[in-house]
Motif scaffolding. Structure first.
Motif, PDB file in Angstrom:
ATOM      1  N   THR A  50      40.477  35.312  31.040  1.00  0.00           N
ATOM      2  CA  THR A  50      41.190  35.961  29.935  1.00  0.00           C
ATOM      3  C   THR A  50      41.012  35.177  28.636  1.00  0.00           C
ATOM      4  OG1 THR A  50      42.819  36.819  31.508  1.00  0.00           O
ATOM      5  CG2 THR A  50      43.441  36.794  29.175  1.00  0.00           C
ATOM      6  N   ALA A  51      41.118  33.860  28.749  1.00  0.00           N
ATOM      7  CA  ALA A  51      40.926  33.020  27.556  1.00  0.00           C
ATOM      8  C   ALA A  51      39.511  33.167  27.010  1.00  0.00           C
ATOM      9  CB  ALA A  51      41.215  31.557  27.903  1.00  0.00           C
ATOM     10  N   ALA A  52      38.511  33.201  27.896  1.00  0.00           N
ATOM     11  CA  ALA A  52      37.116  33.360  27.468  1.00  0.00           C
ATOM     12  C   ALA A  52      36.910  34.732  26.837  1.00  0.00           C
ATOM     13  CB  ALA A  52      36.182  33.173  28.655  1.00  0.00           C
ATOM     14  N   TYR A  53      37.546  35.770  27.439  1.00  0.00           N
ATOM     15  CA  TYR A  53      37.399  37.128  26.902  1.00  0.00           C
ATOM     16  C   TYR A  53      38.013  37.217  25.508  1.00  0.00           C
ATOM     17  CZ  TYR A  53      37.743  42.203  26.572  1.00  0.00           C
ATOM     18  OH  TYR A  53      37.647  43.519  26.153  1.00  0.00           O
ATOM     19  N   SER A  54      39.150  36.527  25.325  1.00  0.00           N
ATOM     20  CA  SER A  54      39.799  36.577  24.012  1.00  0.00           C
ATOM     21  C   SER A  54      38.983  35.846  22.948  1.00  0.00           C
ATOM     22  CB  SER A  54      41.196  35.963  24.098  1.00  0.00           C
ATOM     23  OG  SER A  54      41.117  34.593  24.450  1.00  0.00           O
ATOM     24  N   ARG A  55      38.103  34.938  23.364  1.00  0.00           N
ATOM     25  CA  ARG A  55      37.247  34.235  22.417  1.00  0.00           C
ATOM     26  C   ARG A  55      35.955  34.999  22.167  1.00  0.00           C
ATOM     27  NH1 ARG A  55      38.822  29.767  25.688  1.00  0.00           N
ATOM     28  NH2 ARG A  55      36.760  29.839  26.699  1.00  0.00           N
ATOM     29  N   GLY A  56      35.811  36.110  22.834  1.00  0.00           N
ATOM     30  CA  GLY A  56      34.646  36.949  22.625  1.00  0.00           C
ATOM     31  C   GLY A  56      33.461  36.560  23.469  1.00  0.00           C
ATOM     32  N   GLU A  57      33.662  35.769  24.465  1.00  0.00           N
ATOM     33  CA  GLU A  57      32.556  35.376  25.333  1.00  0.00           C
ATOM     34  C   GLU A  57      32.197  36.527  26.255  1.00  0.00           C
ATOM     35  OE1 GLU A  57      33.626  31.802  27.295  1.00  0.00           O
ATOM     36  OE2 GLU A  57      33.874  30.633  25.448  1.00  0.00           O
ATOM     37  N   HIS A  82      50.399  44.809  33.822  1.00  0.00           N
ATOM     38  CA  HIS A  82      50.905  43.683  34.612  1.00  0.00           C
ATOM     39  C   HIS A  82      49.756  42.882  35.206  1.00  0.00           C
ATOM     40  CE1 HIS A  82      54.985  45.331  34.404  1.00  0.00           C
ATOM     41  NE2 HIS A  82      54.455  46.532  34.714  1.00  0.00           N
ATOM     42  N   ARG A  83      50.028  41.618  35.449  1.00  0.00           N
ATOM     43  CA  ARG A  83      49.064  40.765  36.149  1.00  0.00           C
ATOM     44  C   ARG A  83      49.441  40.724  37.624  1.00  0.00           C
ATOM     45  NH1 ARG A  83      46.641  36.319  33.492  1.00  0.00           N
ATOM     46  NH2 ARG A  83      47.510  34.942  35.086  1.00  0.00           N
ATOM     47  N   GLY A  84      48.425  40.576  38.477  1.00  0.00           N
ATOM     48  CA  GLY A  84      48.704  40.495  39.909  1.00  0.00           C
ATOM     49  C   GLY A  84      47.518  40.000  40.689  1.00  0.00           C
ATOM     50  N   SER A  85      47.741  39.800  41.994  1.00  0.00           N
ATOM     51  CA  SER A  85      46.669  39.346  42.896  1.00  0.00           C
ATOM     52  C   SER A  85      46.798  40.102  44.207  1.00  0.00           C
ATOM     53  CB  SER A  85      46.760  37.835  43.127  1.00  0.00           C
ATOM     54  OG  SER A  85      47.990  37.489  43.739  1.00  0.00           O
ATOM     55  N   LEU A  86      45.678  40.200  44.923  1.00  0.00           N
ATOM     56  CA  LEU A  86      45.666  40.952  46.183  1.00  0.00           C
ATOM     57  C   LEU A  86      44.533  40.451  47.056  1.00  0.00           C
ATOM     58  CD1 LEU A  86      46.798  43.383  47.835  1.00  0.00           C
ATOM     59  CD2 LEU A  86      45.042  44.785  46.726  1.00  0.00           C
ATOM     60  N   LEU A  87      44.841  40.239  48.344  1.00  0.00           N
ATOM     61  CA  LEU A  87      43.825  39.845  49.319  1.00  0.00           C
ATOM     62  C   LEU A  87      43.261  41.112  49.939  1.00  0.00           C
ATOM     63  CD1 LEU A  87      42.400  37.542  50.887  1.00  0.00           C
ATOM     64  CD2 LEU A  87      44.252  37.687  52.580  1.00  0.00           C
ATOM     65  N   ALA A  88      41.965  41.306  49.798  1.00  0.00           N
ATOM     66  CA  ALA A  88      41.359  42.533  50.309  1.00  0.00           C
ATOM     67  C   ALA A  88      39.899  42.276  50.633  1.00  0.00           C
ATOM     68  CB  ALA A  88      41.482  43.659  49.282  1.00  0.00           C
ATOM     69  N   ALA A  89      39.367  43.123  51.505  1.00  0.00           N
ATOM     70  CA  ALA A  89      37.954  43.030  51.874  1.00  0.00           C
ATOM     71  C   ALA A  89      37.109  43.736  50.843  1.00  0.00           C
ATOM     72  CB  ALA A  89      37.735  43.640  53.258  1.00  0.00           C
ATOM     73  N   ALA A  90      35.943  43.192  50.649  1.00  0.00           N
ATOM     74  CA  ALA A  90      34.995  43.808  49.721  1.00  0.00           C
ATOM     75  C   ALA A  90      33.608  43.519  50.239  1.00  0.00           C
ATOM     76  CB  ALA A  90      35.180  43.272  48.318  1.00  0.00           C
ATOM     77  N   GLY A  91      32.955  44.567  50.773  1.00  0.00           N
ATOM     78  CA  GLY A  91      31.643  44.350  51.361  1.00  0.00           C
ATOM     79  C   GLY A  91      31.761  43.588  52.678  1.00  0.00           C
ATOM     80  N   PRO A  92      30.855  42.637  52.899  1.00  0.00           N
ATOM     81  CA  PRO A  92      30.882  41.926  54.181  1.00  0.00           C
ATOM     82  C   PRO A  92      31.940  40.826  54.241  1.00  0.00           C
ATOM     83  CG  PRO A  92      29.084  41.095  52.839  1.00  0.00           C
ATOM     84  CD  PRO A  92      29.696  42.250  52.067  1.00  0.00           C
ATOM     85  N   GLY A  93      32.555  40.479  53.118  1.00  0.00           N
ATOM     86  CA  GLY A  93      33.496  39.369  53.100  1.00  0.00           C
ATOM     87  C   GLY A  93      34.904  39.788  52.769  1.00  0.00           C
ATOM     88  N   GLU A  94      35.744  38.783  52.572  1.00  0.00           N
ATOM     89  CA  GLU A  94      37.142  39.005  52.218  1.00  0.00           C
ATOM     90  C   GLU A  94      37.433  38.161  50.978  1.00  0.00           C
ATOM     91  OE1 GLU A  94      41.493  39.182  54.499  1.00  0.00           O
ATOM     92  OE2 GLU A  94      39.861  37.964  55.318  1.00  0.00           O
ATOM     93  N   TRP A  95      38.143  38.762  50.008  1.00  0.00           N
ATOM     94  CA  TRP A  95      38.323  38.118  48.706  1.00  0.00           C
ATOM     95  C   TRP A  95      39.789  38.155  48.300  1.00  0.00           C
ATOM     96  CZ3 TRP A  95      33.764  36.263  46.504  1.00  0.00           C
ATOM     97  CH2 TRP A  95      32.575  36.727  47.092  1.00  0.00           C
ATOM     98  N   MET A  96      40.137  37.142  47.490  1.00  0.00           N
ATOM     99  CA  MET A  96      41.438  37.151  46.840  1.00  0.00           C
ATOM    100  C   MET A  96      41.206  37.591  45.388  1.00  0.00           C
ATOM    101  SD  MET A  96      44.707  36.745  46.818  1.00  0.00           S
ATOM    102  CE  MET A  96      45.093  35.808  48.291  1.00  0.00           C
ATOM    103  N   ALA A  98      42.362  38.839  41.542  1.00  0.00           N
ATOM    104  CA  ALA A  98      43.395  38.690  40.510  1.00  0.00           C
ATOM    105  C   ALA A  98      42.965  39.514  39.301  1.00  0.00           C
ATOM    106  CB  ALA A  98      43.574  37.222  40.114  1.00  0.00           C
ATOM    107  N   ALA A  99      43.901  40.252  38.723  1.00  0.00           N
ATOM    108  CA  ALA A  99      43.549  41.159  37.614  1.00  0.00           C
ATOM    109  C   ALA A  99      44.673  41.186  36.579  1.00  0.00           C
ATOM    110  CB  ALA A  99      43.281  42.556  38.151  1.00  0.00           C
ATOM    111  N   GLY A 100      44.288  41.479  35.332  1.00  0.00           N
ATOM    112  CA  GLY A 100      45.257  41.586  34.246  1.00  0.00           C
ATOM    113  C   GLY A 100      44.729  42.507  33.153  1.00  0.00           C
TER     114      GLY A 100
END
Length: 405
Positions: A50-57, A82-96, A98-100
C-alpha cells in the motif's frame, strides 16, 4: 471381566482420552500459531504494498491491484473499504491473502502457506507417534500394576478357599507382600483364620473332654444297670443307658475325626460282599441292587461305618423302602421319606441338628461321622433329594482306589 482386565481397560481408556485431548490441543495451538504468523506476514506485506502504491510505484511488485485470483469473500470485504486476510487455496498451493482498498480498486498480496502446512503435517505425525507411545507405555504399566494386584488377590482368595475347606492353619500374610490395602485384607483374613482355628480347637477339645469325662461314669451306669432285677423299669433303664453309651462313643469318634489323626487301613474289598455284609449287620430292611460289584482298595471298617450310618439315617429319618445300589465305585442310598432339608443340602451335615422335624428326631451325629470317614478314605459323599421324592446319599470312591489300583 476380571479385576486385572477392568484396571487395564480403565487405564487404557483414560490414557487414550488424555493423549487424544493433549494431541488435539497441541495440534490446534500449532495451527493457530502458523496461521497467525502467516496472517501477520501478509498484513505486513500489504502495508508495504500500500505504501509503495501510494508513492506511485509499480503495483506488480509488492502487490497486485484487482488480482483475479483473489478469493471473492476477501475481494468483497476490501471493495467495501475494509482491510482483511484469508487463508485459501489458489492453484496447487495454499496461500494467506491480505487485501485492502485503493483508489483504483483492491490491492492484494499473498504469502505462501505450503511450508507451514507441511510443518503442521510433520508435527501431527510426531504427535501421533507420541500419543501411541504414551498410551502403550501407560497401558503396559497399568497392566503390570493390575497383574500384581490381581495375583496377590488370587493368592489371598486361594488361601481363603483353603481355610473354608478346613485348613484353618493357613496364613495369607505369608503369601501376600506389601503394605497396601491388599496386605490389610490379608492381615484381617489371617486374624479371622486364627480366631476360627482357636474356636474350632476349643470345640474339639470340649467335645473330646466331655466324651472322656462321661465315659467313666457311664461304664458304672452300664454295670449297675446289668445288676438290676428283671422287669420293665430295668429294661427302660438299660435301653436309655445303651443310648447314652452310643452317644458318648459317637462323640469320641467325632472328636477323633475332627482332630485329623485318623489314617485309612487300605485293603482289597469286594464291594458286593461288603455291602451285603453291612446291610446284614444293621438288621434293617434294605433292598440291594448291584450293577457293578467290582473289587476296590479301601478301608473296609470305615466303608462299613459310612454305609451303616447312611442306612440307619434313611430308616430313622426317612421312610421305607430303602434302596442301596452299587455301581462300581458309586454307591447310593435312597429312602422314600420327606427328603433332606435345604439347610443340609446347602451346608452339609451339622452335629446335633437334624434340620427338619419331619425327618424325625436324633442328635445329628450319624451323617457327620459318615462325612468324616469319607474324608479319611479320600472319597466324596453328596446329599440330594430325588425328583420323585426321598433323600439320596451318594458315596463315590476316589479314582485312585478303583479296580485295585
Amino acid at each position: 471381566m476380571t479385576l486385572r482386565r477392568q484396571i487395564a481397560t480403565a487405564v487404557a481408556a483414560i490414557s487414550v482420552l488424555v493423549a487424544v485431548a493433549v494431541g488435539l490441543l497441541v495440534h490446534r495451538a500449532m495451527i493457530r500459531q502458523h496461521v497467525d504468523q502467516a496472517r501477520t506476514a501478509s498484513l505486513t506485506a500489504l502495508d508495504s504494498a500500500t505504501a509503495a502504491y501510494s508513492r506511485g510505484e509499480d503495483p506488480a511488485g509488492p502487490g497486485l491491484v484487482n488480482d483475479p485470483a483473489l478469493p471473492g469473500r476477501l475481494h468483497a470485504l476490501a471493495a467495501g473499504g475494509h482491510r482483511g486476510s484469508l487463508l485459501a487455496a489458489a492453484g496447487p498451493g495454499e496461500w494467506m491473502w491480505a487485501a485492502g482498498p485503493v483508489r483504483d480498486g483492491v490491492l492484494s498480496v499473498r504469502v505462501d502457506f505450503t511450508q507451514d502446512r507441511r510443518a503442521i503435517a510433520d508435527l501431527d505425525r510426531i504427535i501421533l507417534l507420541t500419543v501411541v507411545a504414551a498410551v502403550f507405555t501407560t497401558v503396559l504399566a497399568g497392566v503390570l500394576v493390575a497383574d500384581r494386584i490381581s495375583r496377590r488377590l488370587r493368592t489371598a482368595a486361594t488361601a481363603a478357599r483353603g481355610i473354608a475347606a478346613g485348613g484353618t492353619d493357613t496364613r495369607i500374610g505369608e503369601l501376600v507382600d506389601g503394605r497396601d490395602e491388599v496386605a490389610d485384607l490379608a492381615a484381617a483374613v489371617d486374624l479371622m483364620s486364627r480366631t476360627l482355628h482357636r474356636r474350632l480347637e476349643d470345640e474339639q477339645r470340649f467335645t473330646a473332654d466331655v466324651a472322656h469325662e462321661l465315659r467313666t461314669p457311664l461304664t458304672g451306669l452300664v454295670t449297675a444297670a446289668e445288676l438290676l432285677p428283671p422287669g420293665r423299669p430295668t429294661e427302660l433303664v438299660r435301653n436309655r443307658v445303651q443310648a447314652l453309651r452310643a452317644l458318648v462313643e459317637d462323640l469320641l469318634e467325632v472328636s477323633r475325626l475332627d482332630a485329623d489323626v485318623e489314617a485309612p487301613d487300605l485293603s482289597a474289598v469286594p464291594l458286593e460282599r461288603a455291602v451285603r455284609r453291612t446291610v446284614a449287620l444293621t438288621g434293617l430292611d434294605v433292598t440291594v441292587e448291584v450293577a457293578d460289584g467290582r473289587e476296590v482298595r479301601t478301608d473296609l471298617r470305615r466303608l462299613d461305618r459310612i454305609l451303616g450310618n447312611l442306612i440307619l439315617n434313611a430308616h430313622r429319618h426317612g421312610a421305607a423302602p430303602v434302596l442301596l445300589r452299587v455301581d462300581g465305585p458309586r454307591i447310593t442310598v435312597r429312602d422314600h421319606g420327606p427328603g433332606y432339608p435345604e439347610d443340609l443340602l446347602e451346608h452339609g451335615p451339622q452335629r446335633f441338628r437334624t434340620n427338619a422335624p419331619e425327618r424325625g428326631r436324633g442328635h445329628g451325629l450319624g451323617l457327620t461321622i459318615a462325612t468324616g470317614h469319607t474324608r479319611v478314605i479320600g472319597a466324596t459323599l453328596t446329599f440330594a433329594n430325588h425328583p420323585a421324592g426321598g433323600a439320596v446319599a451318594t458315596l463315590t470312591l476316589p479314582p485312585d482306589v478303583r479296580d485295585g489300583v
